[in-house]
Design a protein around this motif. Structure first.
Motif, PDB file in Angstrom:
ATOM      1  N   SER A  19       0.798  -1.227   0.000  1.00  0.00           N
ATOM      2  CA  SER A  19       0.000   0.000   0.000  1.00  0.00           C
ATOM      3  C   SER A  19       0.834   1.282   0.000  1.00  0.00           C
ATOM      4  N   ALA A  20       2.075   1.242   0.445  1.00  0.00           N
ATOM      5  CA  ALA A  20       2.924   2.429   0.401  1.00  0.00           C
ATOM      6  C   ALA A  20       3.278   2.808  -1.043  1.00  0.00           C
ATOM      7  N   VAL A  63       9.698  -2.623  -6.049  1.00  0.00           N
ATOM      8  CA  VAL A  63       9.425  -1.250  -5.644  1.00  0.00           C
ATOM      9  C   VAL A  63      10.445  -0.772  -4.609  1.00  0.00           C
ATOM     10  N   ALA A  64      10.508   0.537  -4.442  1.00  0.00           N
ATOM     11  CA  ALA A  64      11.362   1.136  -3.416  1.00  0.00           C
ATOM     12  C   ALA A  64      10.727   2.432  -2.951  1.00  0.00           C
ATOM     13  N   PRO A  65      10.848   2.756  -1.669  1.00  0.00           N
ATOM     14  CA  PRO A  65      10.378   4.071  -1.213  1.00  0.00           C
ATOM     15  C   PRO A  65      11.298   5.171  -1.748  1.00  0.00           C
ATOM     16  N   ALA A  85     -12.322   1.535  -7.884  1.00  0.00           N
ATOM     17  CA  ALA A  85     -11.523   0.455  -7.297  1.00  0.00           C
ATOM     18  C   ALA A  85     -10.166   0.950  -6.804  1.00  0.00           C
ATOM     19  N   THR A  86      -9.657   2.018  -7.404  1.00  0.00           N
ATOM     20  CA  THR A  86      -8.369   2.584  -6.998  1.00  0.00           C
ATOM     21  C   THR A  86      -8.301   4.030  -7.461  1.00  0.00           C
ATOM     22  N   ILE A 113      -2.265  -4.186 -10.461  1.00  0.00           N
ATOM     23  CA  ILE A 113      -1.690  -3.238  -9.508  1.00  0.00           C
ATOM     24  C   ILE A 113      -1.807  -1.836 -10.082  1.00  0.00           C
ATOM     25  N   ASN A 114      -1.827  -0.857  -9.197  1.00  0.00           N
ATOM     26  CA  ASN A 114      -1.849   0.546  -9.591  1.00  0.00           C
ATOM     27  C   ASN A 114      -0.811   1.270  -8.744  1.00  0.00           C
TER      28      ASN A 114
END
Length: 158
Positions: free
Chosen positions: A15-16, A86-88, A33-34, A110-111
């Motif tokens: 979720s991040a 992914v990465a922050p 939905a998103t 995914i979005n």
């Protein structure tokens, strides 16, 4: 070279970076939905079809990308499963120490949120096709790349 373990997709952990898109539990339709983000008035929606090749074992990832002004949705059309790496963000770059890899089942989309750092889309076993939705205006700000120290993903975390 550092190896990022592949985790099963966890909606809370992901979720991040964005949201998981799955079939509605009940009813014929799930509206909104998103969130679809378009942060530039001059950008228009681009619904594209994308062919993805399977992850090639120890192929190193050497860059990540983000779309600073738009969310980016991937909806599998013919996919067994795929990887979302992914990465922050850390000071405008991907936080290389916090890169994560998720295995996403082929029946889920995914979005990515606007600005979420991610690697190119990779299927896990066979080539696949996705519908992809992003807002673009044709400038360099549509997609920004950042080099990273080479990493690879796998094997799956127990």
């Amino acid at each position: 070279m550092r190896i990022i373990p592949i985790e099963p997709l966890d909606e809370h952990a992901f979720s991040a970076f964005g949201s998981l898109l799955v079939a509605p539990d009940d009813g014929p339709r799930q509206d909104r939905a998103t969130p679809i983000e378009n942060l530039r008035s001059g950008a228009s929606a681009n619904l594209a079809l994308v062919r993805s090749e399977p992850f090639a074992g120890l192929m190193p990832l050497t860059r990540m990308e983000r779309h600073p002004h738009s969310s980016q949705a991937f909806l599998p059309l013919a996919v067994e499963s795929y990887l979302a790496v992914v990465a922050p963000d850390r000071d405008g770059r991907p936080d290389e120490a916090a890169i994560r890899a998720f295995r996403v089942p082929g029946q889920a989309g995914i979005n990515y949120r606007a600005g979420a750092w991610h690697a190119h889309l990779m299927t896990t076993s066979a080539p696949g096709t996705f519908a992809m939705l992003v807002h673009e205006d044709g400038t360099a700000e549509d997609c920004v790349f950042a080099p990273i120290a080479p990493v690879t993903v796998g094997p799956a975390r127990p």
